[in-house]
Design a protein around this motif. Structure first.
Motif, PDB file in Angstrom:
ATOM      1  N   VAL A  20      23.608  -7.500  93.049  1.00 38.29           N
ATOM      2  CA  VAL A  20      24.197  -6.215  92.670  1.00 38.29           C
ATOM      3  C   VAL A  20      23.866  -5.880  91.214  1.00 38.29           C
ATOM      4  O   VAL A  20      23.428  -4.771  90.896  1.00 38.29           O
ATOM      5  N   ILE A  21      24.063  -6.849  90.324  1.00 37.68           N
ATOM      6  CA  ILE A  21      23.853  -6.615  88.897  1.00 37.68           C
ATOM      7  C   ILE A  21      22.380  -6.367  88.578  1.00 37.68           C
ATOM      8  O   ILE A  21      22.035  -5.578  87.696  1.00 37.68           O
ATOM      9  N   PHE A  22      21.487  -7.018  89.327  1.00 30.35           N
ATOM     10  CA  PHE A  22      20.059  -6.953  88.998  1.00 30.35           C
ATOM     11  C   PHE A  22      19.297  -5.889  89.789  1.00 30.35           C
ATOM     12  O   PHE A  22      18.073  -5.904  89.793  1.00 30.35           O
ATOM     13  N   GLY A  23      20.007  -4.954  90.451  1.00 33.08           N
ATOM     14  CA  GLY A  23      19.308  -3.775  90.910  1.00 33.08           C
ATOM     15  C   GLY A  23      19.313  -3.446  92.382  1.00 33.08           C
ATOM     16  O   GLY A  23      18.663  -2.485  92.799  1.00 33.08           O
ATOM     17  N   ALA A  24      20.032  -4.199  93.215  1.00 30.26           N
ATOM     18  CA  ALA A  24      20.065  -3.889  94.642  1.00 30.26           C
ATOM     19  C   ALA A  24      20.802  -2.582  94.909  1.00 30.26           C
ATOM     20  O   ALA A  24      21.793  -2.273  94.253  1.00 30.26           O
ATOM     21  N   ASP A  25      20.311  -1.821  95.884  1.00 30.15           N
ATOM     22  CA  ASP A  25      21.065  -0.692  96.427  1.00 30.15           C
ATOM     23  C   ASP A  25      21.987  -1.155  97.548  1.00 30.15           C
ATOM     24  O   ASP A  25      23.007  -0.523  97.829  1.00 30.15           O
ATOM     25  N   ALA A  26      21.586  -2.240  98.203  1.00 32.00           N
ATOM     26  CA  ALA A  26      22.374  -2.813  99.286  1.00 32.00           C
ATOM     27  C   ALA A  26      22.080  -4.307  99.350  1.00 32.00           C
ATOM     28  O   ALA A  26      21.013  -4.764  98.921  1.00 32.00           O
ATOM     29  N   VAL A  27      23.037  -5.062  99.864  1.00 27.89           N
ATOM     30  CA  VAL A  27      22.913  -6.517  99.993  1.00 27.89           C
ATOM     31  C   VAL A  27      23.248  -6.893 101.425  1.00 27.89           C
ATOM     32  O   VAL A  27      24.173  -6.318 102.020  1.00 27.89           O
ATOM     33  N   TYR A  28      22.501  -7.832 102.002  1.00 29.83           N
ATOM     34  CA  TYR A  28      22.873  -8.316 103.328  1.00 29.83           C
ATOM     35  C   TYR A  28      23.280  -9.781 103.245  1.00 29.83           C
ATOM     36  O   TYR A  28      22.682 -10.575 102.526  1.00 29.83           O
ATOM     37  N   ILE A  29      24.355 -10.108 103.962  1.00 28.32           N
ATOM     38  CA  ILE A  29      24.979 -11.425 103.886  1.00 28.32           C
ATOM     39  C   ILE A  29      25.305 -11.910 105.295  1.00 28.32           C
ATOM     40  O   ILE A  29      25.258 -11.144 106.259  1.00 28.32           O
ATOM     41  N   GLY A  30      25.634 -13.191 105.400  1.00 29.79           N
ATOM     42  CA  GLY A  30      26.082 -13.753 106.660  1.00 29.79           C
ATOM     43  C   GLY A  30      27.498 -14.272 106.538  1.00 29.79           C
ATOM     44  O   GLY A  30      27.884 -14.814 105.496  1.00 29.79           O
ATOM     45  N   GLY A  31      28.279 -14.098 107.591  1.00 33.75           N
ATOM     46  CA  GLY A  31      29.591 -14.716 107.647  1.00 33.75           C
ATOM     47  C   GLY A  31      29.468 -16.146 108.157  1.00 33.75           C
ATOM     48  O   GLY A  31      28.385 -16.718 108.217  1.00 33.75           O
ATOM     49  N   GLU A  32      30.577 -16.716 108.549  1.00 37.06           N
ATOM     50  CA  GLU A  32      30.570 -18.108 109.000  1.00 37.06           C
ATOM     51  C   GLU A  32      30.204 -18.240 110.475  1.00 37.06           C
ATOM     52  O   GLU A  32      30.204 -19.332 111.028  1.00 37.06           O
ATOM     53  N   ALA A  33      29.865 -17.127 111.118  1.00 35.68           N
ATOM     54  CA  ALA A  33      29.482 -17.169 112.539  1.00 35.68           C
ATOM     55  C   ALA A  33      28.423 -16.112 112.819  1.00 35.68           C
ATOM     56  O   ALA A  33      28.346 -15.092 112.128  1.00 35.68           O
ATOM     57  N   PHE A  34      27.579 -16.401 113.835  1.00 37.67           N
ATOM     58  CA  PHE A  34      26.634 -15.426 114.414  1.00 37.67           C
ATOM     59  C   PHE A  34      25.510 -15.006 113.479  1.00 37.67           C
ATOM     60  O   PHE A  34      24.862 -13.999 113.706  1.00 37.67           O
ATOM     61  N   SER A  35      25.269 -15.777 112.425  1.00 36.85           N
ATOM     62  CA  SER A  35      24.199 -15.437 111.487  1.00 36.85           C
ATOM     63  C   SER A  35      23.020 -16.364 111.715  1.00 36.85           C
ATOM     64  O   SER A  35      23.201 -17.543 112.036  1.00 36.85           O
TER      65      SER A  35
END
Length: 410
Positions: A20-35
């Protein structure tokens, strides 16, 4: 011109904040399941909520991956999981899904949330895009095997409000859009359910049937050979072509990567995109800076993948599976005390007297020297030998919160 999004991966809360700080417009992440990155740190519900709030406060979107291929036993848990995501105080902006069963569950239990179709769904033609659009998908991620002319044709045949996302940087899988069975066959860990062991990066030899146990190396050089070892995708020199093809979201691979990788790639592509949108001449004039910076994070030899046609032998690495890097991540500044000492958690060892670099989100790299170190109790230190040790460091020039410290190999 369509609005361009820079989409950056994050495998932990620290890396999300870095993106976020270094320039992303969006970030994608995984939860603890189904990733599909079960070995990434991934996010607990509490971390996910904190990360989404952090991003939203700064105008950055967060997408959650749920892109495994589900079995019967996954369905009940998936419904519960999607309900939890939809019920968050700050819910994610979209779900990334590949399995039609999980898609239908998500549409039922959180209909207000965008759904993006993962590259795992093998999206190779415009009919596939319009199929998903009719079902309610907002965005489809291109299969890795598409060329830029093919993507441009998709753009011409899909509704204006449908978005195209494509990978522009990071590791390339040897299999058709990631549909790999090697890991499952060799180790029992299924790549399509998030547990890939990356056997495509292992060394291999040939064994003749009548000589069991006698291994015949397939020589490329004295270090052996890596039969399935693809180069890393890098499209930093081709931003104009990507945007001309009608791609809405430029996606970086790497939810297993550390904060230095994410900061370096995010900052470099952010500047390249912004420079090009301001002036193509400005973009061309800064090309050497982009290339120099992108080389300061871990990478294999770069390739443009399938974008300009089918990859040839130059896209395969035959001599080594090791990554290259011109910089070592030392830590992120978490704040400063009244004396100007920077507080951080150590990522790699460095010492008093070392020449290091402050990496700032705005693109500046400031060479500094380490003048002093103290542990959390104020005791002097000559070095920080213990991983994850928290301590204070005085630099020859001050650092601010979220600045990264790195040691660059000249």
């Amino acid at each position: 011109m369509r609005k361009t999004e820079l989409l950056i991966p994050a495998g932990s809360l620290e890396v999300l904040k870095t993106a976020v700080i270094f320039g992303a417009d969006a970030v994608y992440i995984g939860g603890e399941a189904f990733s599909l990155r079960a070995k990434a740190k991934n996010f607990s519900p509490e971390e996910m909520e904190e990360g989404i709030c952090f991003a939203h406060e700064r105008g950055v979107k967060v997408y959650v991956t749920a892109n495994i291929f589900a079995h019967h036993s996954d369905l009940e848990q998936a419904e519960k999981y999607f309900k939890e995501l939809g019920g968050m105080k700050e819910p994610p902006d979209a779900l990334i899904i590949s399995d039609p069963g999980l898609f239908s569950i998500a549409r039922d239990v959180c209909p207000e949330m965008e759904i993006h179709i993962s590259t795992q769904a093998n999206n190779t033609n415009y009919k596939t895009y319009t199929f998903w659009h009719k079902l309610g998908a907002k965005r489809v991620v291109c299969a890795r095997e598409l060329s830029l002319p093919e993507i441009k044709k998709i753009r011409e045949h899909i509704p204006e409000d449908m978005e195209i996302e494509a990978f522009i940087h990071g590791a390339m899988c040897i299999s058709y859009s990631g549909r790999c069975l090697l890991s499952n066959y060799m180790t029992g860990r299924d790549a399509n359910r998030g547990a890939c062991t990356h056997p495509c990066r292992w060394k291999y030899a040939v064994m003749e049937e009548s000589r069991p146990g006698e291994y015949l190396p397939v020589f490329e050089n004295e270090r052996g050979t890596f039969l399935f070892n693809s180069g890393d995708l890098c499209m930093i020199e081709h931003i104009p072509e990507l945007l001309d093809a009608g791609i809405d979201s430029l996606k970086v691979e790497g939810r297993m990567k550390a904060a230095l990788y994410v900061a370096t790639v995010a900052r470099t592509y952010r500047r390249a995109i912004d420079d090009y949108l301001e002036s193509e001449d400005k973009y061309r004039n800064h090309m050497e800076w982009y290339k120099r910076e992108i080389g300061k994070c871990t990478y294999r030899r770069f390739t443009t993948g399938f974008y300009f046609g089918k990859p040839g032998a130059e896209s395969q690495i035959y001599d080594s599976s090791t990554y290259q890097s011109e910089a070592v991540y030392l830590g992120m500044a978490e704040g400063t005390d009244e004396r100007g000492y920077v507080y951080l958690e150590q990522k790699n060892k460095f010492c008093v007297g070392d020449a290091v670099e402050i990496m700032k989100p705005d693109g500046r790299n400031i060479p500094v020297r380490v003048e002093d170190m103290e542990d959390e109790d104020g005791n002097p230190m000559e070095s920080c030998p213990h991983a994850r040790q928290r301590f204070y460091v005085r630099l020859s020039e001050g650092a601010e919160r979220y600045d990264l410290l790195r040691m660059v190999h000249v």
